[in-house]
Motif scaffolding. Structure first.
Motif, PDB file in Angstrom:
ATOM      1  N   MET A   1       0.839  -1.153  -0.050  1.00 50.94           N
ATOM      2  CA  MET A   1       0.007  -0.083   0.030  1.00 50.94           C
ATOM      3  C   MET A   1       0.620   1.391   0.117  1.00 50.94           C
ATOM      4  O   MET A   1       0.310   2.257  -0.533  1.00 50.94           O
ATOM      5  CB  MET A   1      -0.940   0.073   1.117  1.00 50.94           C
ATOM      6  N   THR A   2       2.039   1.050   0.445  1.00 51.19           N
ATOM      7  CA  THR A   2       2.734   2.163   0.595  1.00 51.19           C
ATOM      8  C   THR A   2       4.008   2.427  -0.555  1.00 51.19           C
ATOM      9  O   THR A   2       5.027   2.839  -0.488  1.00 51.19           O
ATOM     10  CB  THR A   2       3.647   2.467   2.026  1.00 51.19           C
ATOM     11  N   LEU A   3       3.572   1.425  -1.464  1.00 53.71           N
ATOM     12  CA  LEU A   3       4.758   1.511  -2.950  1.00 53.71           C
ATOM     13  C   LEU A   3       5.257   2.673  -3.137  1.00 53.71           C
ATOM     14  O   LEU A   3       4.250   3.774  -3.729  1.00 53.71           O
ATOM     15  CB  LEU A   3       4.260   0.625  -3.793  1.00 53.71           C
ATOM     16  N   PHE A   4       6.561   3.186  -3.326  1.00 51.32           N
ATOM     17  CA  PHE A   4       6.887   4.256  -3.685  1.00 51.32           C
ATOM     18  C   PHE A   4       8.239   4.197  -4.632  1.00 51.32           C
ATOM     19  O   PHE A   4       8.290   4.638  -5.737  1.00 51.32           O
ATOM     20  CB  PHE A   4       7.084   5.114  -2.528  1.00 51.32           C
ATOM     21  N   ALA A   5       9.256   3.500  -3.921  1.00 43.25           N
ATOM     22  CA  ALA A   5      10.494   3.717  -4.668  1.00 43.25           C
ATOM     23  C   ALA A   5      10.556   3.148  -6.247  1.00 43.25           C
ATOM     24  O   ALA A   5      11.163   3.551  -7.055  1.00 43.25           O
ATOM     25  CB  ALA A   5      11.707   2.867  -3.991  1.00 43.25           C
ATOM     26  N   GLU A   6       9.880   1.819  -6.040  1.00 42.14           N
ATOM     27  CA  GLU A   6      10.051   1.345  -7.453  1.00 42.14           C
ATOM     28  C   GLU A   6       9.274   1.807  -8.646  1.00 42.14           C
ATOM     29  O   GLU A   6       9.795   2.142  -9.754  1.00 42.14           O
ATOM     30  CB  GLU A   6       9.352  -0.242  -7.345  1.00 42.14           C
ATOM     31  N   PRO A   7       7.970   2.438  -8.366  1.00 45.83           N
ATOM     32  CA  PRO A   7       7.430   3.194  -9.531  1.00 45.83           C
ATOM     33  C   PRO A   7       7.908   4.608  -9.857  1.00 45.83           C
ATOM     34  O   PRO A   7       8.060   5.026 -10.894  1.00 45.83           O
ATOM     35  CB  PRO A   7       5.817   3.524  -8.951  1.00 45.83           C
ATOM     36  N   VAL A   8       8.782   5.189  -8.773  1.00 48.98           N
ATOM     37  CA  VAL A   8       9.523   6.605  -8.820  1.00 48.98           C
ATOM     38  C   VAL A   8      10.608   6.268 -10.012  1.00 48.98           C
ATOM     39  O   VAL A   8      10.850   6.790 -10.655  1.00 48.98           O
ATOM     40  CB  VAL A   8       9.709   7.180  -7.470  1.00 48.98           C
ATOM     41  N   MET A   9      11.540   5.193  -9.662  1.00 41.05           N
ATOM     42  CA  MET A   9      12.676   4.925 -10.288  1.00 41.05           C
ATOM     43  C   MET A   9      12.331   4.363 -11.428  1.00 41.05           C
ATOM     44  O   MET A   9      12.855   4.701 -12.777  1.00 41.05           O
ATOM     45  CB  MET A   9      13.419   3.795  -9.461  1.00 41.05           C
ATOM     46  N   PHE A  10      11.185   3.714 -11.730  1.00 38.50           N
ATOM     47  CA  PHE A  10      10.689   3.252 -13.150  1.00 38.50           C
ATOM     48  C   PHE A  10      10.260   4.413 -14.071  1.00 38.50           C
ATOM     49  O   PHE A  10      10.325   4.174 -15.230  1.00 38.50           O
ATOM     50  CB  PHE A  10       9.361   2.284 -12.939  1.00 38.50           C
ATOM     51  N   GLU A  11       9.642   5.365 -13.167  1.00 39.73           N
ATOM     52  CA  GLU A  11       9.333   6.626 -14.208  1.00 39.73           C
ATOM     53  C   GLU A  11      10.534   7.390 -14.550  1.00 39.73           C
ATOM     54  O   GLU A  11      10.578   7.952 -15.873  1.00 39.73           O
ATOM     55  CB  GLU A  11       8.432   7.421 -13.122  1.00 39.73           C
ATOM     56  N   GLY A  12      11.422   7.266 -13.754  1.00 41.55           N
ATOM     57  CA  GLY A  12      12.874   8.113 -14.169  1.00 41.55           C
ATOM     58  C   GLY A  12      12.921   9.516 -14.123  1.00 41.55           C
ATOM     59  O   GLY A  12      13.855  10.049 -14.673  1.00 41.55           O
ATOM     60  N   ASN A  13      11.822  10.106 -13.666  1.00 41.57           N
ATOM     61  CA  ASN A  13      11.928  11.641 -13.297  1.00 41.57           C
ATOM     62  C   ASN A  13      11.372  12.020 -12.089  1.00 41.57           C
ATOM     63  O   ASN A  13      10.437  11.174 -11.485  1.00 41.57           O
ATOM     64  CB  ASN A  13      11.137  12.465 -14.454  1.00 41.57           C
ATOM     65  N   PRO A  14      11.639  12.990 -11.206  1.00 44.84           N
ATOM     66  CA  PRO A  14      11.195  13.578 -10.089  1.00 44.84           C
ATOM     67  C   PRO A  14       9.696  14.068 -10.003  1.00 44.84           C
ATOM     68  O   PRO A  14       9.412  14.766  -9.066  1.00 44.84           O
ATOM     69  CB  PRO A  14      12.113  14.395  -9.522  1.00 44.84           C
ATOM     70  N   MET A  15       9.076  14.103 -10.926  1.00 44.94           N
ATOM     71  CA  MET A  15       7.698  14.772 -11.105  1.00 44.94           C
ATOM     72  C   MET A  15       6.564  14.021 -10.379  1.00 44.94           C
ATOM     73  O   MET A  15       5.638  14.446  -9.935  1.00 44.94           O
ATOM     74  CB  MET A  15       7.270  14.852 -12.611  1.00 44.94           C
ATOM     75  N   MET A  16       6.899  12.729  -9.975  1.00 46.69           N
ATOM     76  CA  MET A  16       5.840  12.068  -9.283  1.00 46.69           C
ATOM     77  C   MET A  16       4.457  11.839  -9.853  1.00 46.69           C
ATOM     78  O   MET A  16       3.529  11.600  -9.167  1.00 46.69           O
ATOM     79  CB  MET A  16       5.725  12.598  -7.805  1.00 46.69           C
ATOM     80  N   THR A  17       4.514  11.996 -11.136  1.00 49.04           N
ATOM     81  CA  THR A  17       3.382  11.731 -11.974  1.00 49.04           C
ATOM     82  C   THR A  17       2.823  10.419 -12.143  1.00 49.04           C
ATOM     83  O   THR A  17       1.725  10.239 -12.425  1.00 49.04           O
ATOM     84  CB  THR A  17       3.236  12.638 -12.995  1.00 49.04           C
ATOM     85  N   GLY A  18       3.861   9.643 -12.205  1.00 49.41           N
ATOM     86  CA  GLY A  18       3.568   8.132 -12.478  1.00 49.41           C
ATOM     87  C   GLY A  18       2.972   7.924 -13.983  1.00 49.41           C
ATOM     88  O   GLY A  18       2.241   7.349 -14.226  1.00 49.41           O
ATOM     89  N   GLY A  19       3.878   8.542 -14.953  1.00 50.13           N
ATOM     90  CA  GLY A  19       3.455   8.294 -16.186  1.00 50.13           C
ATOM     91  C   GLY A  19       2.714   9.701 -16.666  1.00 50.13           C
ATOM     92  O   GLY A  19       2.385  10.507 -16.030  1.00 50.13           O
ATOM     93  N   THR A  20       2.622   9.768 -18.093  1.00 54.11           N
ATOM     94  CA  THR A  20       1.937  10.979 -18.736  1.00 54.11           C
ATOM     95  C   THR A  20       0.273  11.179 -18.303  1.00 54.11           C
ATOM     96  O   THR A  20       0.032  12.228 -18.148  1.00 54.11           O
ATOM     97  CB  THR A  20       1.911  10.680 -20.238  1.00 54.11           C
ATOM     98  N   THR A  21      -0.256  10.104 -18.070  1.00 55.57           N
ATOM     99  CA  THR A  21      -1.509  10.027 -17.553  1.00 55.57           C
ATOM    100  C   THR A  21      -1.823   9.585 -16.337  1.00 55.57           C
ATOM    101  O   THR A  21      -2.916   9.125 -15.731  1.00 55.57           O
ATOM    102  CB  THR A  21      -2.732   9.309 -18.695  1.00 55.57           C
TER     103      THR A  21
END
Length: 316
Positions: A244-264
């Motif tokens: 439920m607190t997943l954070f590091a993996e999707p942030v690194m997968f996104e590759g930028n610090p915007m925290m948007t989780g992809g374009t949409t």
């Protein structure tokens, strides 16, 4: 003939002096004194942040601006925020894809490592290697594996005539990619915990079951799994909180610090949503409200999982 009892010796329990003030404190107060550091630290780093976050969520609180009490306005706004619910759906989806296979694989791996194998110590140490690997290194490697043009997975899929997949562009593909990262990193950790619990099960139970003609499979479902129920509850709780607190993996997968989780926002988690609101949009009150709703979500998920795991019984 009359028996004469010898007088009690000096210092015997019958002549022990009544405990003084220090003696009573030693018996009743010292145990509380010894466990108090944990509760003091928990109050400072656990209770106080929870209370302060709750107070913060009731304000329109900018990171470096005015602070205005707004009551439950942040919660009302959050409940109707489509971006927040998108993050909740993403979190639950990746939690289901990652946690369920992870626990099944961990149970199977622990059962295999509990057998008489050559080099058991090296094999048991090997399952912990992903845990000591930096999450940044893991994300970089998996990002290359899921690359559209030169990724290993697209190369394997091309053998079956599948066109290259842009794994970051769709919900299902990004969820699957991030879930495999989580599974690779945490399956061994859960397997070691389950293995430690398996080794406490008395061997007499297996010997008696074997004498009764029970197969290895039946022993696993009727002896091992029911005896592991307390440990399974613990592992499920920890996995629920982590998922439920997943954070590091999707942030690194996104590759930028915007925290948007992809374009949409196709793989933005609630934790990413909170960090974005707090440190990119500087709305601390709104982020605190989201953190409290995440806390409630974790409680609900944990109770649901506890309801499933407490029903574990031996298969007939």
């Amino acid at each position: 003939m009359t028996l004469q009892l010898a007088p009690p010796r000096q210092g015997s329990p019958s002549q022990a002096p009544p405990p003084g003030r220090w003696g009573r404190f030693d018996l009743k107060g010292v145990p509380y004194l010894l466990v108090s550091p944990y509760y003091v630290l928990f109050a400072i780093f656990g209770v106080f942040p929870l209370a302060y976050t709750l107070w913060l969520s009731l304000h329109d609180w900018e990171l470096a601006g005015d602070k205005t009490f707004t009551g439950l306005d942040n919660y009302v706004k959050l409940v109707t925020d489509a971006s927040f619910w998108n993050a909740v759906i993403n979190t639950l989806g990746m939690f289901a894809l990652a946690t369920v296979p992870q626990l099944v694989l961990a149970l199977m791996l622990a059962n295999a490592l509990n057998k008489r194998l050559k080099g058991r110590l090296l094999l048991r140490l090997g399952v912990l290697l992903p845990l000591v690997t930096s999450v940044v290194a893991v994300a970089v490697i998996f990002s290359q594996l899921y690359s559209r043009d030169y990724g290993l997975f697209n190369w394997i899929l091309s053998w079956f005539g599948v066109e290259p997949i842009v794994w970051q562009n769709e919900k299902w593909s990004s969820w699957l990619a991030i879930s495999t990262m989580v599974d690779w990193r945490w399956t061994g950790y859960n397997a070691i915990i389950l293995l430690a619990a398996m080794q406490t099960i008395p061997r007499d139970l297996y010997e008696a079951a074997a004498l009764d003609g029970a197969s290895a499979r039946r022993q696993f479902w009727q002896i091992t799994v029911p005896m592991l129920r307390p440990t399974l509850v613990f592992v499920v709780f920890i996995s629920t909180i982590g998922g439920m607190t997943l954070f590091a993996e999707p942030v690194m997968f996104e590759g930028n610090p915007m925290m948007t989780g992809g374009t949409t926002g196709q793989y933005q988690t609630v934790a990413m949503f909170i960090v974005k609101e707090a440190f990119r949009d500087f709305d601390m009150g709104y982020a605190a409200a989201a953190a409290w709703l995440l806390f409630v979500l974790i409680l609900v998920g944990t109770m649901i999982n506890y309801g499933f795991t407490r029903r574990i019984r031996g298969a007939r």
